[in-house]
Design an enzyme around this catalytic site. Structure first.
Site, short mmCIF file in Angstrom:
data_model
loop_
_atom_site.label_atom_id
_atom_site.label_comp_id
_atom_site.label_asym_id
_atom_site.label_seq_id
_atom_site.Cartn_x
_atom_site.Cartn_y
_atom_site.Cartn_z
CG HIS A 1 117.49 139.48 37.91
ND1 HIS A 1 117.90 140.37 37.55
CD2 HIS A 1 116.73 140.21 37.93
CE1 HIS A 1 117.59 141.65 38.04
NE2 HIS A 1 116.86 141.61 38.45
CG ASN B 1 120.01 135.56 33.39
OD1 ASN B 1 121.46 135.54 34.45
ND2 ASN B 1 119.66 136.96 34.12
CB VAL C 1 123.86 142.71 27.81
CG1 VAL C 1 122.45 142.55 26.67
CG2 VAL C 1 123.36 143.95 28.97
#
Ligand code: GRF
Length: 209
Positions: free
Chosen positions: A106, A104, A91
């Site tokens: 995911h 990002n 993080v």
């Protein structure tokens, strides 16, 4: 742009493969917090500078500052640079995020199943559709404005491995598309929503046939 990695690097490879010709971004450096990550090999084969920056023993603020310095060393600077998190398992704090877009990928249909092991969470949750999300990073874990998503079916005999493998090619496609949109300045964030000036043939949603 700088690409941060922690592992295998298939998403990095998708970005490296895309960044040719008139694609509006180039990979300036790859930074791994994990020594020996296969992504570093991929960077080397592509002729891109690869940096190992282990996070052990550093607090978050110190590590984030070291990351920014390493990116700056390779010309990735606030105001013009882009940072891609391609399987980067750490993080980042608010001080890191300041001044540039951070993208990002995911392996889940956010906001469902954030954090670790998205496909495993989807199987445990009993859902019939799983997927991938590419999003801008904000201060939370997998909470930022969504750029694009893809859905795939969950099949009765799926394991974490088979479901992950079905999702992965969509991660790659979404990541390249989202990066292009960000690099071309076609993404505007309003509140928590990303507005994208879509080109013909582009869709923010991809689905399995
Ligand atoms: C991907 O599924 C990514 O979404 C997740 O970790 C995996 C990394 O794969 N955060 P790779 O290193 O890009 O092959």
């Amino acid at each position: 742009m700088g690409v941060l990695v922690s592992g295998r690097g298939s998403n990095l490879q998708a970005l490296l493969d895309a960044c040719v010709g008139d694609f509006p971004a180039r990979v300036a450096c790859v930074i791994s917090n994990v020594p020996g990550a296969h992504a570093l090999v991929r960077a080397g084969l592509a002729g891109v500078p690869a940096v190992v920056l282990p996070h052990s023993g550093r607090d978050r603020a110190t590590y984030d500052a070291e990351l920014r310095a390493a990116l700056a060393n390779h010309g990735v600077l606030p105001g013009s640079g882009i940072v891609c998190l391609a399987g980067f398992m750490r993080v980042l704090g608010p001080a890191f995020l300041e001044g540039w877009p951070v993208i990002n990928v995911h392996p889940a249909l956010l906001p469902a199943f954030p954090g670790l092991h998205g496909p495993r969470q989807a199987l445990a949750g009993g859902v019939t559709q799983a997927g991938a999300t590419v999003h801008l990073v904000d201060g939370g874990v997998d909470t930022g404005p969504i750029l694009g998503q893809a859905t795939v079916p969950v099949l009765p005999d799926d394991t974490e491995e088979t479901l992950s493998a079905r999702i992965l090619p969509f991660e790659h496609r979404l990541f390249v598309q989202g990066l292009r949109q960000v690099a071309e300045g076609r993404v505007v964030v309003e509140g928590h929503r990303a507005r994208i000036d879509l080109r013909p043939g582009e869709s923010r949603w991809l689905g399995a046939p």
